[in-house]
Design an enzyme around this catalytic site. Structure first.
Site: not given
Ligand code: NAP
Ligand code: MG
Length: 513
Positions: A292, A326, A423
């Site tokens: 997602e 998101c 985004e």
């Molecule tokens: P992110 O940087 O991708 O992080 C998401 C999760 O993945 C966090 O727990 C993060 O840990 C972890 N993570 C980071 N690097 C990783 C790696 N290499 N391998 C595995 N896991 C890893 O995203 P975010 O900035 O936290 O969240 C915002 C994004 O989420 C936005 O783009 C938004 O659109 C999307 N989102 C989508 C939905 C949906 O349902 N489609 C819902 C909510 C949010 P850390 O935070 O501890 O670094």
């Protein structure tokens, strides 16, 4: 009169800094705000009954364990920059223990339990979330910065609803997929973001458990607290040890969960960039995957739409929860004939938004989740100004400390602008126009994302006609950002694949014939 109005909007006593007055040609209209009669007295939610421990360990195999490395990270409140507590940073070694615990629990306990009994445990979690809803909502707002109004009225009821809904499915899987012999997958690794920390944990855990899997959950670094409180609830609910494990940490911890060979399925919610990395890492492993990811939703307003209602939907869709959604309606597509009328109403409404303390019950727009996210928003907004779009930001007093960004609107946006393509994940709306329904659809679909969209029109047939042509997983008609556990949610294109919620969401955690 005008002076008084401006002061009311811009100069709350005790708020020392006024940020970004209106900057475009419509600046004058920004001053039309509200008089003293509409000022709100502070109404902070009490937090003295909320207990946050100074330090949290990892929840592995039903026990709280110190991380192998002995390292802890700080969780701060983005609205004050105060340190709330320390939490463990799980390494590969800890993740390995968690996966082993989940495997043992899967083989020895959870998969052997009668489905009816699995359901009872899940009901227990749902009821405990309801009982502790107030505390959980306050912690969510403290740790992540979202207004208490949102965490109390949206995140918490929905999180409980997800557990209730899936508890009901636990002993009815044969009916959900008749004749297809539904079977659990095994151990699910689940990595979630910071914008809906508890709700995303519920979206992941509830269907996995109902389907008979065990879980290793990795919350985001900036918002680990409600997942840890949920682990305590799960402990108190007496779930067999190892059925749910919570490993906190940063990105490397998430990568360790994803890369562990003992995990059968990965469910990830987060950025498209990390999602792509995960997809590459899992290629050829045979592990199941659902992603997602990000979005750039179009909210399409036709000239026959109820404009006042649309304004509320647009505001809710992008400014509430600071645009940290998101599926936020971050692109507004307006039919040219109603552009001026709609924009006038929208600016007036934006000027009444209350930005500030997330724990104040009147707050509409809380704190930006982290300094890094604030910088990303600032960078994209600067690009919008550089590329020639017209910016409007109502006068707005922002607190001295913490991470804040005032609600912002861009008009005169071209499809090539970064603010129309990327985004922003902040309270920033980009406005584009269209003349025909075909043009609206073409512009709405002109994005690498495809998570959600909105259509505003008085004609039901038109909303269906448009919805059928939009490449988006969810299309709302005359409303926005409404969720229900029985409704599948998920994306097209670079917004990911797989669905969460409903029967379709269960399927992501099942093997079927
Ligand atoms: P992110 O940087 O991708 O992080 C998401 C999760 O993945 C966090 O727990 C993060 O840990 C972890 N993570 C980071 N690097 C990783 C790696 N290499 N391998 C595995 N896991 C890893 O995203 P975010 O900035 O936290 O969240 C915002 C994004 O989420 C936005 O783009 C938004 O659109 C999307 N989102 C989508 C939905 C949906 O349902 N489609 C819902 C909510 C949010 P850390 O935070 O501890 O670094
Ligand atoms: Mg935090």
């Amino acid at each position: 009169m005008n002076d008084k109005r401006t002061a009311a909007a811009g100069g709350d006593a005790g708020s020392p800094r006024h940020v970004s007055a209106a900057r475009d040609a419509d600046a004058a209209s920004a001053a039309v705000v509200f008089g003293d009669a509409w000022r709100y007295a502070p109404a902070p939610e009490a937090r003295d009954h909320v207990k946050i421990a100074p330090r949290y360990d990892l929840f592995i195999g039903g026990a709280w364990r110190a991380p192998a490395s002995g390292r802890y990270l700080d969780s701060i409140s983005p609205s004050t920059e105060e340190k709330l507590c320390e939490f463990a940073e799980a390494s590969e070694q800890d993740v390995d223990l968690a996966v082993q615990a989940a495997r043992t629990a899967y083989e020895k306990r959870w998969s052997r339990l009668r489905p009816l009994d699995r359901g009872k445990y899940i009901y227990r979690i749902a009821r405990a979330i309801q009982e502790k809803a107030r505390e959980l909502a306050i912690v969510e707002s403290l740790d992540g910065g979202k207004p208490i109004k949102e965490s109390r009225d949206v995140d918490l009821p929905l999180a409980a609803a997800h557990f209730f809904y899936h508890a009901g499915w636990a002993d009815k899987l044969e009916h959900a997929f008749p004749g297809r012999r539904p079977r659990p997958l095994g151990v699910a690794g689940q990595v979630i973001p910071w914008n809906f920390p508890l709700l995303m944990a519920a979206w992941k855990l509830a269907p996995a458990l109902a389907a008979g899997n065990t879980c290793v959950l990795k919350p985001a670094e900036t918002t680990p607290l409600t997942a840890l409180l949920l682990a305590k609830i799960i402990e108190e609910a007496d779930l067999p040890p190892g059925v749910v494990n919570v490993v906190t940490g940063a990105g490397a911890t998430g990568a360790a969960v994803v890369g562990h060979p003992g995990v059968d399925k990965i469910a990830f919610t987060g950025s498209t960039e990390v999602g792509k990395r995960i997809q590459r890492a899992l290629a050829g492993t045979g592990k199941r995957l659902t992603l997602e990811l990000g979005g750039k939703a179009a909210n399409i307003v036709f000239e026959d739409a109820p404009l006042d209602q649309a304004v509320e939907g647009i505001i809710r869709g992008i400014f509430f929860n600071q645009g940290h959604v998101c599926c936020a309606g971050s692109r507004l597509l307006v039919e040219e004939s109603v552009h001026d009328a709609l924009l006038h109403k929208l600016r007036e409404r934006m000027a009444t938004l209350r930005v500030g303390d997330p724990l104040d019950k009147n707050t509409d727009v809380g704190a930006i989740n982290s300094r890094a996210q604030l910088e990303k928003i600032q960078d994209l907004v600067a690009s919008g100004e550089r590329e020639g779009a017209a910016r409007f930001t109502p006068r707005c007093a922002l607190p001295e400390r913490g991470y804040w960004f005032a609600p912002t609107l861009f008009t005169g946006v071209a499809q090539s602008h970064r603010i129309a393509r990327e985004e922003i994940f902040g309270p920033v709306l980009s406005v584009l126009t269209f003349r025909t329904p075909e043009e609206a659809i073409e512009k709405a679909n002109n994005t690498m994302y495809g998570l959600s969209a909105g259509v505003w029109t008085a004609k039901g047939s038109k909303s269906f006609w448009v919805a059928q042509r939009l490449r988006a997983g969810v299309v709302w008609a005359n409303t926005f950002n409404k969720f229900d556990p029985s409704a599948p949610f998920g994306g097209y294109k670079e917004s990911g694949f797989g669905r969460e919620g409903g029967r379709q969401g269960l399927l992501a955690y099942l093997e079927v014939d």
